[in-house]
Write a protein that holds these residues in place. Structure first.
Motif, PDB file in Angstrom:
ATOM      1  N   GLY A   3       0.778  -1.176  -0.156  1.00 18.91           N
ATOM      2  CA  GLY A   3       0.051  -0.388   0.496  1.00 18.91           C
ATOM      3  C   GLY A   3       1.236   1.006   0.288  1.00 18.91           C
ATOM      4  O   GLY A   3       0.164   2.298  -1.057  1.00 18.91           O
ATOM      5  N   SER A   4       2.077   1.323   0.733  1.00 15.86           N
ATOM      6  CA  SER A   4       3.020   2.737   0.513  1.00 15.86           C
ATOM      7  C   SER A   4       3.792   2.734  -0.659  1.00 15.86           C
ATOM      8  O   SER A   4       3.577   3.918  -1.328  1.00 15.86           O
ATOM      9  CB  SER A   4       3.840   2.502   1.524  1.00 15.86           C
ATOM     10  OG  SER A   4       4.680   1.125   1.015  1.00 15.86           O
ATOM     11  N   LEU A   5       3.577   1.752  -1.874  1.00 17.65           N
ATOM     12  CA  LEU A   5       4.138   2.441  -2.826  1.00 17.65           C
ATOM     13  C   LEU A   5       3.239   2.845  -3.786  1.00 17.65           C
ATOM     14  O   LEU A   5       2.808   3.343  -4.249  1.00 17.65           O
ATOM     15  CB  LEU A   5       4.359   0.433  -3.094  1.00 17.65           C
ATOM     16  CG  LEU A   5       5.831   0.546  -4.952  1.00 17.65           C
ATOM     17  CD1 LEU A   5       6.079   1.592  -4.342  1.00 17.65           C
ATOM     18  CD2 LEU A   5       5.934  -0.796  -5.009  1.00 17.65           C
ATOM     19  N   ILE A   6       1.714   2.410  -3.684  1.00 21.30           N
ATOM     20  CA  ILE A   6       0.589   2.582  -4.328  1.00 21.30           C
ATOM     21  C   ILE A   6       0.683   4.456  -3.686  1.00 21.30           C
ATOM     22  O   ILE A   6       0.469   4.833  -5.129  1.00 21.30           O
ATOM     23  CB  ILE A   6      -0.549   1.896  -3.816  1.00 21.30           C
ATOM     24  CG1 ILE A   6      -0.520   0.540  -4.774  1.00 21.30           C
ATOM     25  CG2 ILE A   6      -1.882   2.542  -5.196  1.00 21.30           C
ATOM     26  CD1 ILE A   6      -1.407  -0.419  -4.738  1.00 21.30           C
ATOM     27  N   PHE A   7       0.343   3.955  -3.181  1.00 16.16           N
ATOM     28  CA  PHE A   7       0.327   5.872  -2.520  1.00 16.16           C
ATOM     29  C   PHE A   7       1.201   6.723  -2.766  1.00 16.16           C
ATOM     30  O   PHE A   7       1.735   7.859  -2.927  1.00 16.16           O
ATOM     31  CB  PHE A   7       0.796   5.801  -1.174  1.00 16.16           C
ATOM     32  CG  PHE A   7       0.528   6.798  -0.138  1.00 16.16           C
ATOM     33  CD1 PHE A   7      -0.688   7.891  -0.043  1.00 16.16           C
ATOM     34  CD2 PHE A   7       1.243   7.865   0.033  1.00 16.16           C
ATOM     35  CE1 PHE A   7      -1.013   8.919   0.651  1.00 16.16           C
ATOM     36  CE2 PHE A   7       1.571   9.175   0.726  1.00 16.16           C
ATOM     37  CZ  PHE A   7       0.501   9.914   1.068  1.00 16.16           C
ATOM     38  N   VAL A   8       3.128   5.804  -2.838  1.00 11.84           N
ATOM     39  CA  VAL A   8       3.828   6.982  -3.351  1.00 11.84           C
ATOM     40  C   VAL A   8       3.600   6.894  -5.075  1.00 11.84           C
ATOM     41  O   VAL A   8       3.917   8.189  -5.480  1.00 11.84           O
ATOM     42  CB  VAL A   8       5.573   6.457  -3.114  1.00 11.84           C
ATOM     43  CG1 VAL A   8       6.364   7.425  -3.770  1.00 11.84           C
ATOM     44  CG2 VAL A   8       5.486   6.580  -1.289  1.00 11.84           C
ATOM     45  N   VAL A   9       3.161   6.564  -5.759  1.00 12.49           N
ATOM     46  CA  VAL A   9       3.545   6.427  -7.112  1.00 12.49           C
ATOM     47  C   VAL A   9       1.898   7.167  -7.575  1.00 12.49           C
ATOM     48  O   VAL A   9       1.872   8.158  -8.329  1.00 12.49           O
ATOM     49  CB  VAL A   9       2.685   4.876  -7.888  1.00 12.49           C
ATOM     50  CG1 VAL A   9       2.833   5.194  -9.249  1.00 12.49           C
ATOM     51  CG2 VAL A   9       3.972   4.121  -7.371  1.00 12.49           C
ATOM     52  N   ALA A  10       0.873   7.479  -6.506  1.00 15.02           N
ATOM     53  CA  ALA A  10      -0.358   7.939  -7.022  1.00 15.02           C
ATOM     54  C   ALA A  10      -0.444   9.194  -6.110  1.00 15.02           C
ATOM     55  O   ALA A  10      -0.087  10.757  -6.719  1.00 15.02           O
ATOM     56  CB  ALA A  10      -1.291   7.850  -5.633  1.00 15.02           C
ATOM     57  N   LEU A  11       0.990  10.152  -5.792  1.00 14.45           N
ATOM     58  CA  LEU A  11       1.379  11.462  -4.458  1.00 14.45           C
ATOM     59  C   LEU A  11       2.089  11.962  -5.978  1.00 14.45           C
ATOM     60  O   LEU A  11       2.202  12.360  -6.517  1.00 14.45           O
ATOM     61  CB  LEU A  11       2.098  10.911  -3.864  1.00 14.45           C
ATOM     62  CG  LEU A  11       2.555  12.079  -2.989  1.00 14.45           C
ATOM     63  CD1 LEU A  11       1.677  13.291  -2.594  1.00 14.45           C
ATOM     64  CD2 LEU A  11       3.791  12.010  -2.292  1.00 14.45           C
TER      65      LEU A  11
END
Length: 286
Positions: A3-11
């Motif tokens: 989930g953290s990676l997805i958040f970073v990509v979205a950011l």
């Protein structure tokens, strides 16, 4: 994927999109109108510009270079009820983008319609011949008439050119018929003038001939009278020469009578001398 990676990509995607929306690079010759929350906020100039994403929106993109507007051909009625066809071309420039986008719905169409109506008004005040020969005058009045309206819309009318102004097809046919009738009228007038001049010259010639004939008759009469006076002075009281002359005239007259085709018989007196003497005696009695 955590989930953290997805958040970073979205950011990262959000940041890239935000920067793309916030940075605007305008080419030379354009100006953009920015609205913030639906209300005019600012005008972007050529070069690098920064706006606030999601709050600011580029609502209009205007070209500040000279704009060419082609005004379509239209029928115009002149003051003497002649129908002519005319069209024009206008060169305008956006000098106030805010007025151009908020002062009128479509400034290009507004200027085009303004030129068409103004052109009809100007030409309608002219006669046909004046309208066809006053292209520069129409152009000057047209530009002057629309200049004030254009300023209110943030525009500058640099030039208005009349591309074509000509009679309609029906008017051209009528003008050709009128020209042909005028040529025929001039030809008839010229012919009549020629006949009149010829008649005058002929009458003058007859008058001059009559005067000359009268003068010739007077001169002949005077010459005959002078000849008679001279003969009378030369003969004096002697009857012999007179008888000789009268006899000679008498014989010549008889010869002409005898040579005439209509003469059948010529009777000569038996005593020619007595006949001449009798003529002479009657002449003296007279």
């Amino acid at each position: 994927m955590s989930g953290s990676l997805i958040f970073v990509v979205a950011l990262l995607i959000f940041v890239v999109v935000t920067l793309a929306k916030g940075v605007r690079i305008l080419p030379q010759g354009e100006e953009w109108i920015v609205e913030r929350l639906g209300k005019y906020h600012s005008t972007l100039k050529p070069g690098l510009n920064i706006i606030i994403p999601y709050l600011d929106n580029v609502a209009y993109k205007l070209v500040t270079k000279d704009i060419i507007l082609d005004v379509q051909e239209q029928e115009v009625i002149t003051r003497d009820n002649a129908v002519i066809l005319t069209n024009a071309i206008a060169f305008i420039k956006v000098t106030d983008p805010v007025k151009a986008v908020y002062g009128v719905t479509d400034f290009a169409e507004a200027i085009r319609n303004l030129i068409m109506t103004t052109l009809r008004s100007i030409v309608g005040e002219m006669e046909l011949d004046e309208a066809l020969s006053s292209r520069d005058k129409i152009k000057a009045r047209l530009r002057e008439s629309i200049a004030d309206e254009a300023v209110d819309w943030g525009l500058t009318v640099k030039s208005v050119e009349i591309q074509d102004i000509k009679p309609s097809e029906s008017m051209q046919r009528a003008m050709e018929m009128q020209a042909a009738a005028e040529r025929e009228r001039k030809a008839a007038v010229t012919k009549a003038e020629g006949e009149k001049q010829a008649a005058i010259l002929e009458a003058e010639a007859r008058l001059e001939s009559a005067k000359r004939d009268a003068n010739a008759q007077v001169m002949l009469a005077e010459a005959s009278a002078e000849a008679i006076r001279r003969v009378a002075a030369a003969i004096g009281d002697q009857p012999g020469p007179m008888m000789y002359m009268l006899g000679e005239k008498y014989i010549a007259s008889m010869e002409r009578m005898g040579s005439s085709e209509s003469a059948k018989v010529v009777v000569l007196p038996a005593d020619l001398q007595e006949t001449v003497r009798g003529l002479l005696a009657r002449g003296k009695m007279a």
